[in-house]
Design an enzyme around this catalytic site. Structure first.
Site, PDB file in Angstrom:
ATOM      1  N   VAL A  11      -1.005  -7.316  -1.837  1.00  0.00           N
ATOM      2  CA  VAL A  11      -2.470  -7.413  -1.875  1.00  0.00           C
ATOM      3  C   VAL A  11      -2.961  -7.758  -3.283  1.00  0.00           C
ATOM      4  CG1 VAL A  11      -4.610  -6.060  -1.677  1.00  0.00           C
ATOM      5  CG2 VAL A  11      -2.878  -5.913   0.112  1.00  0.00           C
ATOM      6  N   THR A 123      -5.706   0.844   1.351  1.00  0.00           N
ATOM      7  CA  THR A 123      -6.150   1.480   2.589  1.00  0.00           C
ATOM      8  C   THR A 123      -6.075   2.991   2.393  1.00  0.00           C
ATOM      9  OG1 THR A 123      -5.288  -0.396   3.816  1.00  0.00           O
ATOM     10  CG2 THR A 123      -5.698   1.627   5.071  1.00  0.00           C
ATOM     11  N   PHE A 164      -8.381  -7.056   4.453  1.00  0.00           N
ATOM     12  CA  PHE A 164      -7.962  -7.381   5.822  1.00  0.00           C
ATOM     13  C   PHE A 164      -6.967  -8.531   5.885  1.00  0.00           C
ATOM     14  CE2 PHE A 164     -12.131  -5.378   6.120  1.00  0.00           C
ATOM     15  CZ  PHE A 164     -11.873  -4.372   7.048  1.00  0.00           C
ATOM     16  N   ASN A 223      -7.075  -1.718  12.035  1.00  0.00           N
ATOM     17  CA  ASN A 223      -5.619  -1.754  12.224  1.00  0.00           C
ATOM     18  C   ASN A 223      -5.193  -0.958  13.453  1.00  0.00           C
ATOM     19  OD1 ASN A 223      -5.115  -3.475  10.173  1.00  0.00           O
ATOM     20  ND2 ASN A 223      -4.083  -2.016   8.841  1.00  0.00           N
ATOM     21  N   GLY A 272       5.490  -3.639  13.332  1.00  0.00           N
ATOM     22  CA  GLY A 272       6.133  -3.099  12.128  1.00  0.00           C
ATOM     23  C   GLY A 272       5.280  -3.437  10.924  1.00  0.00           C
ATOM     24  N   CYS A 275       1.684  -1.883   7.181  1.00  0.00           N
ATOM     25  CA  CYS A 275       0.331  -1.384   7.466  1.00  0.00           C
ATOM     26  C   CYS A 275       0.187  -0.657   8.794  1.00  0.00           C
ATOM     27  CB  CYS A 275      -0.659  -2.544   7.382  1.00  0.00           C
ATOM     28  SG  CYS A 275      -0.823  -3.162   5.694  1.00  0.00           S
ATOM     29  N   LYS A 278       1.929   2.894   9.289  1.00  0.00           N
ATOM     30  CA  LYS A 278       1.427   3.959   8.420  1.00  0.00           C
ATOM     31  C   LYS A 278      -0.070   4.209   8.637  1.00  0.00           C
ATOM     32  CE  LYS A 278       0.168   1.698   4.034  1.00  0.00           C
ATOM     33  NZ  LYS A 278      -1.277   1.769   4.174  1.00  0.00           N
ATOM     34  N   LYS A 336       7.497 -10.033  10.392  1.00  0.00           N
ATOM     35  CA  LYS A 336       6.843 -11.124  11.107  1.00  0.00           C
ATOM     36  C   LYS A 336       7.132 -12.424  10.365  1.00  0.00           C
ATOM     37  CE  LYS A 336       2.230 -10.822   9.061  1.00  0.00           C
ATOM     38  NZ  LYS A 336       0.823 -10.847   9.389  1.00  0.00           N
TER      39      LYS A 336
HETATM   40  P1  NAD Z   1       2.872  -3.222  -2.633  1.00  0.00           P
HETATM   41  O1  NAD Z   1       3.828  -2.101  -2.591  1.00  0.00           O
HETATM   42  O2  NAD Z   1       3.311  -4.605  -2.297  1.00  0.00           O
HETATM   43  O3  NAD Z   1       2.212  -3.290  -4.101  1.00  0.00           O
HETATM   44  C1  NAD Z   1       1.797  -2.191  -4.835  1.00  0.00           C
HETATM   45  C2  NAD Z   1       2.024  -2.469  -6.315  1.00  0.00           C
HETATM   46  O4  NAD Z   1       1.462  -1.379  -7.064  1.00  0.00           O
HETATM   47  C3  NAD Z   1       3.499  -2.545  -6.704  1.00  0.00           C
HETATM   48  O5  NAD Z   1       3.728  -3.746  -7.402  1.00  0.00           O
HETATM   49  C4  NAD Z   1       3.708  -1.326  -7.622  1.00  0.00           C
HETATM   50  O6  NAD Z   1       4.649  -1.549  -8.647  1.00  0.00           O
HETATM   51  C5  NAD Z   1       2.312  -1.143  -8.186  1.00  0.00           C
HETATM   52  N1  NAD Z   1       2.036   0.173  -8.726  1.00  0.00           N
HETATM   53  C6  NAD Z   1       2.433   1.408  -8.285  1.00  0.00           C
HETATM   54  N2  NAD Z   1       1.922   2.369  -9.077  1.00  0.00           N
HETATM   55  C7  NAD Z   1       1.220   1.751 -10.050  1.00  0.00           C
HETATM   56  C8  NAD Z   1       0.475   2.216 -11.171  1.00  0.00           C
HETATM   57  N3  NAD Z   1       0.362   3.511 -11.446  1.00  0.00           N
HETATM   58  N4  NAD Z   1      -0.130   1.303 -11.960  1.00  0.00           N
HETATM   59  C9  NAD Z   1      -0.015  -0.017 -11.694  1.00  0.00           C
HETATM   60  N5  NAD Z   1       0.672  -0.514 -10.649  1.00  0.00           N
HETATM   61  C10 NAD Z   1       1.284   0.359  -9.834  1.00  0.00           C
HETATM   62  O7  NAD Z   1       1.667  -2.780  -1.686  1.00  0.00           O
HETATM   63  P2  NAD Z   1       0.677  -3.751  -0.877  1.00  0.00           P
HETATM   64  O8  NAD Z   1       1.336  -4.216   0.370  1.00  0.00           O
HETATM   65  O9  NAD Z   1       0.081  -4.739  -1.809  1.00  0.00           O
HETATM   66  O10 NAD Z   1      -0.432  -2.693  -0.416  1.00  0.00           O
HETATM   67  C11 NAD Z   1      -1.355  -2.127  -1.339  1.00  0.00           C
HETATM   68  C12 NAD Z   1      -2.448  -1.424  -0.548  1.00  0.00           C
HETATM   69  O11 NAD Z   1      -3.168  -2.389   0.244  1.00  0.00           O
HETATM   70  C13 NAD Z   1      -1.955  -0.376   0.460  1.00  0.00           C
HETATM   71  O12 NAD Z   1      -2.881   0.655   0.542  1.00  0.00           O
HETATM   72  C14 NAD Z   1      -1.923  -1.140   1.762  1.00  0.00           C
HETATM   73  O13 NAD Z   1      -2.054  -0.289   2.878  1.00  0.00           O
HETATM   74  C15 NAD Z   1      -3.129  -2.035   1.627  1.00  0.00           C
HETATM   75  N6  NAD Z   1      -3.091  -3.277   2.420  1.00  0.00           N
HETATM   76  C16 NAD Z   1      -1.920  -3.991   2.510  1.00  0.00           C
HETATM   77  C17 NAD Z   1      -1.914  -5.180   3.228  1.00  0.00           C
HETATM   78  C18 NAD Z   1      -0.650  -5.977   3.369  1.00  0.00           C
HETATM   79  O14 NAD Z   1      -0.617  -6.872   4.224  1.00  0.00           O
HETATM   80  N7  NAD Z   1       0.391  -5.726   2.583  1.00  0.00           N
HETATM   81  C19 NAD Z   1      -3.080  -5.646   3.831  1.00  0.00           C
HETATM   82  C20 NAD Z   1      -4.244  -4.913   3.688  1.00  0.00           C
HETATM   83  C21 NAD Z   1      -4.238  -3.740   2.978  1.00  0.00           C
END
Ligand code: NAD
Length: 452
Positions: A11, A123, A164, A223, A272, A275, A278, A336
């Protein structure tokens, strides 16, 4: 506008890059030094179609920067996005340690006098925005002394702006969102957010303003609703298999009703990714905390757990319980298509079950193999391409609907497989056509025409 994005994963990297693409100066902050070094050097860290090109362009034009230094990264930012992980804790609730930890750090770092909006893009359960605000107030009190805190000095507001985007089409989703949801309690914050998103909603898609709590719940509701649609269709597919109906026909029959819609009606091997599993679990947990038993979502999770191993059970029905000596080719590892993300990927559950039953597996995935190698190493073998994957295999199993698997060279498949047997968890092929080619073919919720 100067922007900071804390957390540079799926994200954060898309958010930062897309905001840079519309002319903002963006600094992305991550604690992972290796990731920051790679990104600063122009090496993209995730596979996401279309991202690399705009990432490189904005890096070159010096609108996109990466650092591990939070204080430096947020120094001049007007808006600070939190795109941090919110993984499930042991009890299934969202673990907020990353979000609240960074909030506390921000309270110590931010200087009064320059108004900032802290935007939660992760999220998070309802009430997190208030907890983020409280964490900032508390740590700023300690940093500023004299009983002062950043909130009473008017230095910040907290906003909820759930994301989203869908992995695999994330850039498109971000650049042309169906809607932007913004939960905010202050006009100043609403105005800044509105300005920031204006280039993305020029075609009139709505920016929907609401209160913080409603915005937080909107993401979980979205979701959970989509996961419900998937589990519903997986149950219809189960019925089709027992009643001799064809789920493809049923899907088309109901999907043409506008109230139902055509999308998200494809049965498979369970949802899977990072998102749905969880988020559904976290919403059930949040409901329990306010004495509400969310019955539908409990069933959605239950159905999904069973569906993840449905194809494996069918494989076992075919060969018997003991699969020792059997070798399977597995197409698809990512949860996916068009992503390298393997978090909660159904393929991993199938691999485990096959190995535990004594089988061996050779897999091929266009993008996700290195992530799987990192996770399970040589528990399975990996093939260079989709056809080498088939060598000496008793059957082909399909777990991810990558486009390149949709119209394969069947002659090559016949040549490389030991037996013409396919277990398809994604319903890629026409049931009649593939069986005319002489394959024994099992798919989800559709008839198996040829005998074993
Ligand atoms: P991710 O694990 O890919 O990325 C998170 C990043 O945060 C990692 O690079 C990690 O090293 C970094 N991080 C951890 N602690 C940190 C800190 N203290 N300071 C700075 N960086 C730090 O996660 P993601 O898939 O990008 O998801 C992030 C959020 O967005 C979650 O809450 C997820 O539910 C939500 N979300 C994800 C998606 C998706 O498709 N992946 C879509 C919508 C919402």
């Amino acid at each position: 506008m100067k922007i900071a994005v804390v957390g540079t994963g799926y994200v954060g990297l898309v958010t930062g890059t897309c905001f840079a693409e519309t002319g903002n100066t963006v600094t992305c902050i991550d604690i992972d030094e290796n990731k920051v070094n790679k990104l600063s050097a122009g090496e993209i860290t995730i596979y996401e179609p279309g991202l690399e090109k705009i990432f490189l362009r904005n890096l070159k034009e010096e609108r996109l920067f990466f650092t591990t230094d939070l204080a430096k990264g947020v120094e001049n930012a007007k808006v600070i996005f939190l795109a941090l992980p919110t993984p499930p804790g042991e009890d299934g609730s969202a673990d907020l340690k990353y979000v609240l930890g960074v909030a506390a750090e921000l309270g110590r770092i931010i200087q009064p006098g320059q108004y900032k909006v802290i935007v939660d893009k992760s999220t998070v359960p309802v009430g997190t925005g208030e907890r983020v605000e409280a964490a900032i107030i508390e740590s700023s009190k300690a940093a500023l002394g004299n009983g002062q805190d950043l909130k009473t000095l008017g230095a910040f507001d907290v906003v909820s702006n759930p994301e989203f985007l869908r992995e695999g089409v994330a850039v498109d989703d971000f650049m042309k969102p169906d809607r932007v949801v913004i939960g905010a309690g202050s006009d100043k914050a609403r105005k800044l957010m509105s300005d920031l998103y204006a280039p993305f909603v020029r075609q009139g898609n709505p920016v929907i303003f609401m209160d913080l709590r409603s915005a937080e719940l909107t993401k979980y509701a979205a979701n959970s609703f989509l996961a419900t649609k998937i589990s519903f269709m997986n149950e219809i597919a189960q019925l089709c298999e027992r009643l001799g109906a064809d789920v493809d026909m049923v899907r088309r029959g109901i999907g043409s009703d506008e109230r139902i819609g055509k999308r998200f009606l494809f049965p498979g091997i369970g949802y899977g990714g990072s998102c749905f599993p969880k988020d559904v679990q976290a919403l059930v947990k949040s409901s329990g905390e306010v004495d509400y038993d969310f019955k539908i979502l409990n069933a959605v999770m239950d159905v999904n757990e069973k569906q993840k191993l449905h194809l494996f059970h069918r494989i076992r029905n075919y060969y018997g319980d003991d699969l020792s000596g059997k070798q399977f080719a597995l197409w698809g590892l990512a949860f996916k298509p068009n992503t390298d993300d393997i978090r909660e990927a159904p393929a991993l559950y199938i691999i485990d079950a096959l190995i535990n039953a004594g089988a061996t597996v050779t897999a091929y995935d266009p993008e996700a193999m290195s992530n799987v190698k990192r996770l399970i190493g040589d528990k399975i073998s990996y093939a260079e391409n989709q056809y080498d994957c088939l060598n000496n295999a008793d059957a082909l199993i399909i777990a991810t609907e990558w486009n390149e698997f949709r119209t394969p060279d069947f002659l090559k498949i016949v040549r490389n497989l030991k037996k013409k047997v396919i277990f398809d968890g994604r319903n890629l092929f026409d049931v009649v056509a593939i069986q005319e080619l002489g394959f024994y073919y099992e798919s989800i919720g559709r008839p198996t025409l040829t005998a074993k």
